[in-house]
Design an enzyme around this catalytic site. Sequence first.
Site, PDB file in Angstrom:
ATOM      1  N   ARG A   1       0.874  -1.188   0.000  1.00 30.09           N
ATOM      2  CA  ARG A   1       0.000   0.000   0.000  1.00 30.09           C
ATOM      3  C   ARG A   1       0.900   1.223   0.000  1.00 30.09           C
ATOM      4  NH1 ARG A   1      -5.554   1.380   3.126  1.00 30.09           N
ATOM      5  NH2 ARG A   1      -6.186  -0.099   1.528  1.00 30.09           N
TER       6      ARG A   1
ATOM      7  N   HIS B   1      -6.897   0.713  -6.939  1.00 35.32           N
ATOM      8  CA  HIS B   1      -7.188  -0.179  -5.806  1.00 35.32           C
ATOM      9  C   HIS B   1      -7.826  -1.450  -6.388  1.00 35.32           C
ATOM     10  CE1 HIS B   1      -7.704  -1.417  -1.809  1.00 35.32           C
ATOM     11  NE2 HIS B   1      -8.595  -0.570  -1.361  1.00 35.32           N
TER      12      HIS B   1
ATOM     13  N   GLN C   1      -9.877  -4.031  -4.277  1.00 35.62           N
ATOM     14  CA  GLN C   1     -11.197  -3.513  -3.907  1.00 35.62           C
ATOM     15  C   GLN C   1     -12.181  -3.733  -5.063  1.00 35.62           C
ATOM     16  OE1 GLN C   1     -12.230  -1.785  -0.900  1.00 35.62           O
ATOM     17  NE2 GLN C   1     -14.190  -2.279  -1.854  1.00 35.62           N
TER      18      GLN C   1
ATOM     19  N   ASP D   1     -17.242   7.062  -3.045  1.00 38.42           N
ATOM     20  CA  ASP D   1     -16.073   6.912  -2.176  1.00 38.42           C
ATOM     21  C   ASP D   1     -15.826   8.278  -1.534  1.00 38.42           C
ATOM     22  OD1 ASP D   1     -13.743   6.024  -0.949  1.00 38.42           O
ATOM     23  OD2 ASP D   1     -12.504   6.222  -2.752  1.00 38.42           O
TER      24      ASP D   1
ATOM     25  N   CYS E   1     -16.508   1.678  -0.667  1.00 43.64           N
ATOM     26  CA  CYS E   1     -15.384   0.813  -0.255  1.00 43.64           C
ATOM     27  C   CYS E   1     -15.053   0.957   1.222  1.00 43.64           C
ATOM     28  CB  CYS E   1     -14.165   1.129  -1.102  1.00 43.64           C
ATOM     29  SG  CYS E   1     -13.618   2.839  -0.925  1.00 43.64           S
TER      30      CYS E   1
ATOM     31  N   ARG F   1     -13.778  -8.786   0.580  1.00 50.98           N
ATOM     32  CA  ARG F   1     -12.341  -8.545   0.402  1.00 50.98           C
ATOM     33  C   ARG F   1     -11.557  -9.800   0.779  1.00 50.98           C
ATOM     34  NH1 ARG F   1     -10.297  -3.394   0.637  1.00 50.98           N
ATOM     35  NH2 ARG F   1      -8.470  -4.489  -0.152  1.00 50.98           N
TER      36      ARG F   1
HETATM   37  N1   CP Z   1     -11.525  -0.234   1.496  1.00 46.06           N
HETATM   38  C1   CP Z   1     -10.296  -0.281   2.026  1.00 46.06           C
HETATM   39  O1   CP Z   1      -9.305  -0.515   1.333  1.00 46.06           O
HETATM   40  O2   CP Z   1     -10.233  -0.067   3.357  1.00 46.06           O
HETATM   41  P1   CP Z   1      -8.898   0.119   4.224  1.00 46.06           P
HETATM   42  O3   CP Z   1      -8.281   1.407   3.782  1.00 46.06           O
HETATM   43  O4   CP Z   1      -9.367   0.163   5.643  1.00 46.06           O
HETATM   44  O5   CP Z   1      -7.990  -1.037   3.960  1.00 46.06           O
HETATM   45  N1  NVA Z   2      -9.933   6.657  -2.136  1.00 42.18           N
HETATM   46  C1  NVA Z   2      -9.648   6.228  -0.785  1.00 42.18           C
HETATM   47  C2  NVA Z   2      -9.887   4.766  -0.644  1.00 42.18           C
HETATM   48  C3  NVA Z   2      -9.669   4.209   0.732  1.00 42.18           C
HETATM   49  C4  NVA Z   2      -9.851   2.733   0.792  1.00 42.18           C
HETATM   50  C5  NVA Z   2      -8.227   6.586  -0.423  1.00 42.18           C
HETATM   51  O1  NVA Z   2      -7.323   6.395  -1.262  1.00 42.18           O
HETATM   52  O2  NVA Z   2      -8.002   7.060   0.684  1.00 42.18           O
END
Ligand code: CP
Ligand code: NVA
Length: 311
Positions: free
Chosen positions: A100, A127, A130, A222, A262, A290
Amino acid sequence: MKHKDLLSISDLSSIDIHLLLADAVELRADGWVDILTGKTLALVFEKPSLRTRMSFELAMRQLGGTCIYLSPAEVGLGKRESAKDIASVLSRYADVLAVRTFAQETLLELARYSDAPVINALSDFEHPCQALADLLTMSDHKETLKDIRLAYIGDGNNVARSLLLAGALMGMDIRLATPTTYTLDEETIELASEYAEDSGGAIMTTADPHLAISDADVVYTDTWVSMGQEEEYPQRLQVFSGFRITPALMAEAAPNAIFMHCLPAHRGEEVAPEVIDGPASVVLDQAENRLYVQKAVLAHMLGGAEVASQR
Ligand code: CP
Ligand code: NVA
């Protein structure tokens, strides 16, 4: 799968996605099953996470493997150590890396120097895990993915990009409604349109949430402020204020429309509490799915068909 790594939905073919979703359904029924004994997943996270970390760790453990989490401070990607050295070293220990991070380029760099496959566990750009869980959730609630009319309303961000590409590969009719300056880049729209042409789907972009939501089977939003954009919060709140999913807007969708997000969500910002906590909301199914999709991705990357046939 088409490539060693899963950095973008474009690393997958529509056949790959169908296979992953079918395996996710089987692995959901299997529960704990030792098909990845002796395998190790390294989780390298530069941003916080609830769902992604939980589901990856649990997926690996339920499949008989082991995992090690490395926090932002421990790794110091590009600060304490270069992406090249981190990837080269980690792939001497681990069989797969889930990362990440911020820039998509960091993932590309890690993938280039890692012998082990690298999975995008969220970047500023995409992502993909997701989006795969979202497809599984849609197929749980709707008859066929191909016939779905999907309205994504809000920020043209990482989640929107992966969802658009994945939905286009599956042949969906997708309407993306964003403020004009927050839409997705041309290349993504073009790629999604190419996918849609092959799959019989359709892509439409608009700045009008009403146009996008009209008769939609799935309504998706989102956060308006993604991780790393915290300083833009006041400005974004203003620009996006007409894009909130309210009960009135939701009423313009198809009668059995589902609401997706998400998470994490911000009630009163991108979505009204009545919608996200109401009967149309499937956000917890998305979060749970997930786990099953992550299992399918790990099983494919660490053994593919061989692993699946052991079940
Ligand atoms: N949706 C998602 O990726 O959540 P987190 O950021 O909590 O992993
Ligand atoms: N768009 C959001 C998604 C979190 C899962 C972010 O990148 O923070």
